[in-house]
Design a protein around this motif. Structure first.
Motif, PDB file in Angstrom:
ATOM      1  N   VAL A 375      19.117   7.465   4.309  1.00 23.91           N
ATOM      2  CA  VAL A 375      18.503   8.803   4.257  1.00 23.91           C
ATOM      3  C   VAL A 375      18.909   9.579   5.498  1.00 23.91           C
ATOM      4  O   VAL A 375      19.449   9.023   6.451  1.00 23.91           O
ATOM      5  CB  VAL A 375      16.960   8.724   4.145  1.00 23.91           C
ATOM      6  N   LYS A 376      18.660  10.890   5.471  1.00 25.35           N
ATOM      7  CA  LYS A 376      19.075  11.742   6.586  1.00 25.35           C
ATOM      8  C   LYS A 376      18.018  11.840   7.673  1.00 25.35           C
ATOM      9  O   LYS A 376      18.319  11.702   8.834  1.00 25.35           O
ATOM     10  CB  LYS A 376      19.409  13.148   6.080  1.00 25.35           C
ATOM     11  N   ASN A 377      16.768  12.111   7.302  1.00 22.89           N
ATOM     12  CA  ASN A 377      15.712  12.318   8.291  1.00 22.89           C
ATOM     13  C   ASN A 377      14.552  11.407   7.910  1.00 22.89           C
ATOM     14  O   ASN A 377      13.676  11.785   7.143  1.00 22.89           O
ATOM     15  CB  ASN A 377      15.309  13.795   8.283  1.00 22.89           C
ATOM     16  N   LEU A 378      14.576  10.188   8.422  1.00 18.62           N
ATOM     17  CA  LEU A 378      13.629   9.169   7.966  1.00 18.62           C
ATOM     18  C   LEU A 378      12.163   9.573   8.167  1.00 18.62           C
ATOM     19  O   LEU A 378      11.364   9.395   7.244  1.00 18.62           O
ATOM     20  CB  LEU A 378      13.947   7.818   8.631  1.00 18.62           C
ATOM     21  N   PRO A 379      11.781  10.117   9.339  1.00 20.40           N
ATOM     22  CA  PRO A 379      10.365  10.492   9.477  1.00 20.40           C
ATOM     23  C   PRO A 379       9.916  11.488   8.406  1.00 20.40           C
ATOM     24  O   PRO A 379       8.820  11.360   7.862  1.00 20.40           O
ATOM     25  CB  PRO A 379      10.304  11.122  10.879  1.00 20.40           C
ATOM     26  N   ALA A 380      10.773  12.451   8.086  1.00 21.95           N
ATOM     27  CA  ALA A 380      10.415  13.444   7.066  1.00 21.95           C
ATOM     28  C   ALA A 380      10.334  12.788   5.689  1.00 21.95           C
ATOM     29  O   ALA A 380       9.433  13.093   4.897  1.00 21.95           O
ATOM     30  CB  ALA A 380      11.442  14.574   7.051  1.00 21.95           C
ATOM     31  N   VAL A 381      11.261  11.859   5.416  1.00 23.27           N
ATOM     32  CA  VAL A 381      11.255  11.157   4.127  1.00 23.27           C
ATOM     33  C   VAL A 381       9.967  10.345   3.993  1.00 23.27           C
ATOM     34  O   VAL A 381       9.292  10.368   2.960  1.00 23.27           O
ATOM     35  CB  VAL A 381      12.495  10.241   4.006  1.00 23.27           C
ATOM     36  N   LEU A 382       9.601   9.639   5.066  1.00 11.85           N
ATOM     37  CA  LEU A 382       8.388   8.816   5.024  1.00 11.85           C
ATOM     38  C   LEU A 382       7.131   9.672   4.855  1.00 11.85           C
ATOM     39  O   LEU A 382       6.212   9.308   4.118  1.00 11.85           O
ATOM     40  CB  LEU A 382       8.283   7.965   6.291  1.00 11.85           C
ATOM     41  N   ALA A 383       7.125  10.828   5.532  1.00 12.06           N
ATOM     42  CA  ALA A 383       5.958  11.727   5.412  1.00 12.06           C
ATOM     43  C   ALA A 383       5.797  12.176   3.961  1.00 12.06           C
ATOM     44  O   ALA A 383       4.688  12.172   3.417  1.00 12.06           O
ATOM     45  CB  ALA A 383       6.129  12.931   6.331  1.00 12.06           C
ATOM     46  N   GLU A 384       6.939  12.524   3.328  1.00  9.37           N
ATOM     47  CA  GLU A 384       6.871  12.969   1.932  1.00  9.37           C
ATOM     48  C   GLU A 384       6.389  11.841   1.024  1.00  9.37           C
ATOM     49  O   GLU A 384       5.538  12.038   0.160  1.00  9.37           O
ATOM     50  CB  GLU A 384       8.255  13.470   1.480  1.00  9.37           C
ATOM     51  N   LEU A 385       6.940  10.642   1.268  1.00  8.31           N
ATOM     52  CA  LEU A 385       6.582   9.505   0.409  1.00  8.31           C
ATOM     53  C   LEU A 385       5.118   9.103   0.595  1.00  8.31           C
ATOM     54  O   LEU A 385       4.411   8.797  -0.367  1.00  8.31           O
ATOM     55  CB  LEU A 385       7.507   8.320   0.687  1.00  8.31           C
ATOM     56  N   LYS A 386       4.645   9.137   1.854  1.00  8.00           N
ATOM     57  CA  LYS A 386       3.233   8.796   2.105  1.00  8.00           C
ATOM     58  C   LYS A 386       2.324   9.791   1.391  1.00  8.00           C
ATOM     59  O   LYS A 386       1.313   9.415   0.812  1.00  8.00           O
ATOM     60  CB  LYS A 386       2.941   8.805   3.606  1.00  8.00           C
ATOM     61  N   ALA A 387       2.713  11.077   1.450  1.00  3.72           N
ATOM     62  CA  ALA A 387       1.900  12.109   0.787  1.00  3.72           C
ATOM     63  C   ALA A 387       1.832  11.868  -0.716  1.00  3.72           C
ATOM     64  O   ALA A 387       0.847  12.198  -1.367  1.00  3.72           O
ATOM     65  CB  ALA A 387       2.480  13.490   1.082  1.00  3.72           C
ATOM     66  N   LYS A 388       2.884  11.258  -1.260  1.00  4.63           N
ATOM     67  CA  LYS A 388       2.895  10.972  -2.703  1.00  4.63           C
ATOM     68  C   LYS A 388       2.230   9.641  -3.022  1.00  4.63           C
ATOM     69  O   LYS A 388       2.187   9.236  -4.175  1.00  4.63           O
ATOM     70  CB  LYS A 388       4.348  10.932  -3.205  1.00  4.63           C
ATOM     71  N   GLY A 389       1.786   8.944  -1.985  1.00  2.00           N
ATOM     72  CA  GLY A 389       1.046   7.705  -2.208  1.00  2.00           C
ATOM     73  C   GLY A 389       1.875   6.442  -2.179  1.00  2.00           C
ATOM     74  O   GLY A 389       1.417   5.392  -2.638  1.00  2.00           O
ATOM     75  N   VAL A 390       3.072   6.513  -1.648  1.00  2.00           N
ATOM     76  CA  VAL A 390       3.904   5.310  -1.587  1.00  2.00           C
ATOM     77  C   VAL A 390       3.332   4.311  -0.588  1.00  2.00           C
ATOM     78  O   VAL A 390       2.839   4.690   0.478  1.00  2.00           O
ATOM     79  CB  VAL A 390       5.358   5.676  -1.197  1.00  2.00           C
ATOM     80  N   GLN A 391       3.412   3.048  -0.940  1.00  2.00           N
ATOM     81  CA  GLN A 391       2.943   2.002  -0.037  1.00  2.00           C
ATOM     82  C   GLN A 391       4.039   1.665   0.970  1.00  2.00           C
ATOM     83  O   GLN A 391       5.179   1.410   0.587  1.00  2.00           O
ATOM     84  CB  GLN A 391       2.569   0.763  -0.837  1.00  2.00           C
ATOM     85  N   ILE A 392       3.676   1.671   2.252  1.00  2.00           N
ATOM     86  CA  ILE A 392       4.630   1.355   3.309  1.00  2.00           C
ATOM     87  C   ILE A 392       4.544  -0.149   3.581  1.00  2.00           C
ATOM     88  O   ILE A 392       3.466  -0.663   3.897  1.00  2.00           O
ATOM     89  CB  ILE A 392       4.317   2.137   4.602  1.00  2.00           C
ATOM     90  N   ALA A 393       5.644  -0.856   3.441  1.00  2.00           N
ATOM     91  CA  ALA A 393       5.633  -2.305   3.663  1.00  2.00           C
ATOM     92  C   ALA A 393       5.905  -2.641   5.123  1.00  2.00           C
ATOM     93  O   ALA A 393       5.446  -3.665   5.638  1.00  2.00           O
ATOM     94  CB  ALA A 393       6.674  -2.983   2.778  1.00  2.00           C
TER      95      ALA A 393
END
Ligand code: ZN
Ligand code: ZN
Length: 424
Positions: A375-393
């Motif tokens: 990915v290009k901007n990991l913090p931004a990608v993670l923020a988007e995914l967390k907002a969508k409810g993705v589980q962070i392993a």
């Protein structure tokens, strides 16, 4: 633990290289006019903001180095005239190398002024070529390494610095300026352009060796005035305001020259190492392979398709159309770009053990562990995914050259997301 996690097998790699067509055809500075100015002695800058053109004046007429593109000729002509010289007095036209940004206009300047065109041997065919974008101009004198071009007491020496083009030329001259004699070097180009083939180049087999010779030569030259085919080589933008402000001549910069050549040599060596590694990757194996897919066995294929579509932008397709709920096995494909994930839903399959859902824990069992996406901007990608409810392993880890994190898909499969910090 980080070391353990770093022993990652990237089952999927995504090229982040820009396609060739996306590369800029130059930049805004290519055709932007700037005021012409005296560099030192009888050496003047008459180019655009980035495409360098040099004028060497003598009592018997003038020498022009580079023409830029055809469309830039009126700008160059005005630059010459603004200094009080005559465009018609151009007696000799030289080039840095046979690329359109430096030589496209040489034929026009020849017919405008009657100047003689002199070109390094290995670039002559390209300058005389009538192919699209080539000048198609007759070369009046073929030059060789160390040949002198003389006019009205001025003497320029052609140094063959091949690689960027086979006849790429670095011009040197001694400039008398205020009682001093300055060694001027106009670098032809040490650049390995995007898409250049350094290993197994069919059209230019000796290209890598030529670059090596070029760097050795450039390092051997005595330099006071550091100049080049593009203003960007020698920081024209930064130096020009210092020139107009008076004080020391900013173009006298032998340290800047040395640093520039060293940096360019490193860039060449890095690219050569990368291309050599790629070329040798398949040694001893008589066939090529390309990445194809990864397969997952999932508890519910519809839910998995929904998760990958929502979270990672894949498009899912069930094979054979609508799944029969009583089928023993349902297969689907998830696709995004050139990435394919194959999904299986098999009746009676056992669930993923909990130990396999935690990447750090999962490494204690042998086997395929996870797949990874760049990915290009990991913090931004993670923020988007967390907002969508993705589980962070595994939360984001910062390493010197990359940062990475692991997420879990709806079935608990570990997916690594990685961002490489250095470009390419
Ligand atoms: Zn070029
Ligand atoms: Zn160029």
């Amino acid at each position: 633990m980080r070391a353990t996690v770093r022993i990652a097998v990237f089952l999927i790699s995504i090229s982040v290289l820009l396609p060739l067509a996306a590369r800029a055809q130059g930049n805004a500075d290519f055709h932007r006019a700037i005021p012409s100015f005296k560099i030192a002695g009888n050496l003047y800058y008459v180019g655009t903001a980035d495409l360098a053109v040099y004028l060497v004046t003598t009592p018997q007429g003038n020498i022009l180095i580079n023409s830029d593109y055809k469309q830039d000729i009126p700008t160059i002509r005005k630059s010459i005239e603004d200094l009080g010289f005559k465009y018609a007095d151009t007696k000799i036209i030289l080039i840095s190398h046979a690329h359109g940004d430096h030589d496209e206009g040489v034929g026009v300047i020849k017919s405008d002024t009657g100047a003689k065109l002199m070109v390094m041997d290995a670039d002559v065919a390209s300058v005389e070529s009538t192919a699209q974008g080539r000048p198609g101009a007759k070369v009046d004198r073929v030059l060789h390494d160390r040949d002198a071009v003389e006019l009205g007491g001025a003497k320029l020496t052609a140094r063959l610095t091949p690689g960027h083009t086979p006849g790429c030329t670095t011009w040197t001259m001694q400039v008398a300026d205020g009682g001093r004699t300055l060694n001027a070097v106009i670098v032809g180009s040490p650049n390995v352009n995007p898409g250049y083939i350094l290993v197994n180049n069919k059209n230019y087999p000796q290209i890598a060796g030529d670059y090596v010779k070029t760097f050795a030569l450039l390092k051997s030259l005595p330099v006071d005035l550091f100049l080049g085919a593009h203003g960007a080589y020698f920081n024209l933008k930064e130096k020009l305001p210092k020139m107009t402000a008076g004080g020391a001549n900013p173009f006298i910069d032998s340290d800047g020259y040395k640093a520039y050549v060293a940096e360019r040599e490193q860039a060449f060596e890095k690219e050569l190492a990368k291309q050599s590694a790629d070329a040798h990757a398949g040694n001893g194996v008589g066939f090529d392979i390309a990445w194809n897919h990864v397969a997952l066995s999932v508890p519910n294929i519809a839910e998995s398709i929904a998760w990958y579509e929502k979270m990672l932008g894949f498009k899912g397709t069930v094979r054979g159309g609508q799944p029969n709920p009583n089928a023993r096995q349902i297969v689907a494909d998830l696709r995004r770009g050139d990435i394919t994930i194959e999904l299986f839903q098999v009746a009676g399959a056992a669930p993923l053990p909990d130990s396999r859902k935690n990447p750090s824990e999962d490494f204690r069992t042998h086997g395929v562990k996870h797949f990874g996406f760049e990915v290009k901007n990991l913090p931004a990608v993670l923020a988007e995914l967390k907002a969508k409810g993705v589980q962070i392993a595994l939360d984001m880890r910062d390493a010197p050259t990359e940062r990475f994190a692991f997420i879990s898909d709806n079935a608990g499969n570990a997916i690594e997301l990685i961002e490489h910090k250095a470009a390419r």
